[in-house]
Write an enzyme that holds these catalytic residues in place. Structure first.
Site, short mmCIF file in Angstrom:
data_model
loop_
_atom_site.label_atom_id
_atom_site.label_comp_id
_atom_site.label_asym_id
_atom_site.label_seq_id
_atom_site.Cartn_x
_atom_site.Cartn_y
_atom_site.Cartn_z
N GLY A 12 66.46 30.86 7.42
CA GLY A 12 66.35 29.51 6.87
C GLY A 12 65.38 29.35 5.72
N SER A 13 65.17 30.41 4.94
CA SER A 13 64.25 30.23 3.80
C SER A 13 64.85 29.31 2.75
CB SER A 13 63.83 31.58 3.19
OG SER A 13 64.93 32.22 2.59
N ASN A 14 66.18 29.31 2.62
CA ASN A 14 66.81 28.35 1.70
C ASN A 14 66.69 26.92 2.24
OD1 ASN A 14 68.17 29.60 -0.76
ND2 ASN A 14 68.78 31.00 0.87
N ASN A 114 77.64 26.03 -1.18
CA ASN A 114 77.18 27.29 -0.58
C ASN A 114 76.32 28.02 -1.61
OD1 ASN A 114 77.08 29.47 1.32
ND2 ASN A 114 78.60 30.57 0.09
N HIS A 116 75.34 31.91 -2.75
CA HIS A 116 75.78 33.29 -2.56
C HIS A 116 74.84 34.20 -3.36
CE1 HIS A 116 78.66 36.46 -1.63
NE2 HIS A 116 78.39 36.92 -2.84
N ASP A 157 84.20 32.28 -1.29
CA ASP A 157 83.41 32.49 -2.53
C ASP A 157 84.16 32.16 -3.82
OD1 ASP A 157 81.25 33.34 -0.97
OD2 ASP A 157 81.89 35.42 -1.02
N GLU A 186 67.43 32.13 -5.51
CA GLU A 186 68.12 31.21 -4.58
C GLU A 186 67.25 29.99 -4.30
OE1 GLU A 186 69.97 32.95 -1.07
OE2 GLU A 186 69.88 34.91 -2.01
#
Ligand code: GRF
Length: 204
Positions: A12-14, A114, A116, A157, A186
Site C-alpha cells: 500500500g505505498s501507493n 490503475n 502500472h 493494461d 508511481e
C-alpha cells in the site's frame, strides 16, 4: 467532496502517497471513503486504519469456478462502491482481475484508474505485474522504464493513458533497482493523475 476507493492487495505505498496528497491539500475536495483488499493481512489495511479510513476485506471463495469467483468478489466490490457513494476507484497493487460487470458504463466511464510499473503499452498485459514487469524490463536491455496511470477497461493494461513518466535505467544493475526507481515515480504521478481526473481535466 469526491469519494475515492483504493483497492490494494499488498504493502500500500501507493495508497500512502494518495493519503499524503489529500492530507497535504495537493488533492482537494476528496476523501478516501473505502480501502478494499482481498488480503486480510495487507499492510495497506493498516495504513488505512491509521488514518481512520474505512476498510473492507473481500470474501474470496476458492471453491467456486474462476469465473464464478470473479463475479462474486466483483459484486462485493460494486456493493461497497455503491454503499460508500464512490466517485473514483483507484487500483493500487490490486492483484485480482475484475469481472466485466464492473465495466458497465455507469461504473467504469472515467471512474476506475490503475497504476502500472512500466511504460505502457510496453511490458503490460496478463502476467505482467510486480516483479515480473521489472525482470522483463531488465532482461530486455531497454534504457528507460517508468510508470503509467491509465483508465481501466475490460482488457488488461489497455485503457487510455492519463499520465506516464520515464526514467533512465541504463546504469541500474537489477530488477530490484529498477523497481525502487519506478516506485518513486508511481508515488509522484498517481496523486497527480487522480487530481487531474477529479478536476475533470481528463476524460475518456
Ligand atoms: C506497484 O508497483 C504498482 O505499480 C503495482 O503493484 C505495486 C504495488 O505497490 N501495480 P504498493 O502496494 O502500492 O506498495
Amino acid at each position: 467532496m469526491k469519494n475515492i476507493a483504493v483497492l490494494a492487495s499488498g504493502g500500500g505505498s501507493n495508497l500512502q502517497a494518495i493519503i499524503d496528497a489529500i492530507e497535504s491539500g495537493d488533492i482537494k475536495n476528496a476523501k478516501i471513503a473505502a480501502v478494499i483488499s482481498n488480503n486480510k493481512n495487507a499492510f495497506a489495511l493498516e495504513r488505512a486504519k491509521k488514518h481512520n479510513i474505512e476498510t473492507f476485506v473481500l470474501v474470496v471463495n476458492d471453491n467456486l469456478s474462476l469465473s464464478e469467483k470473479r463475479k462474486n468478489y466483483t459484486r462485493q466490490i460494486i456493493n461497497i462502491l455503491k454503499s460508500q457513494k464512490i466517485d473514483l476507484v483507484c487500483l493500487a497493487g490490486f492483484m485480482l482481475i475484475l469481472d466485466s460487470e464492473i465495466f458497465e458504463p455507469e461504473f467504469y466511464k472515467n471512474k476506475i484508474l490503475n497504476i502500472h510499473p512500466s511504460l505502457l503499452p510496453d511490458f503490460g498485459g496478463v502476467g505482467m505485474y510486480g516483479k515480473n514487469v521489472h525482470k522483463a524490463v531488465f532482461e530486455s536491455g531497454v534504457k528507460k522504464s517508468g510508470a503509467t496511470v491509465h483508465f481501466v477497461i475490460n482488457e488488461c493494461d489497455k485503457g487510455p493513458i492519463v499520465l506516464q513518466e520515464a526514467t533512465d535505467i541504463s546504469i541500474l544493475k537489477s530488477p530490484n533497482e529498477i523497481a525502487t526507481e519506478v516506485l518513486k515515480i508511481e508515488h509522484k504521478i498517481y496523486p497527480e493523475a487522480i487530481k487531474m481526473v477529479l478536476e475533470e481535466k481528463v476524460v475518456f
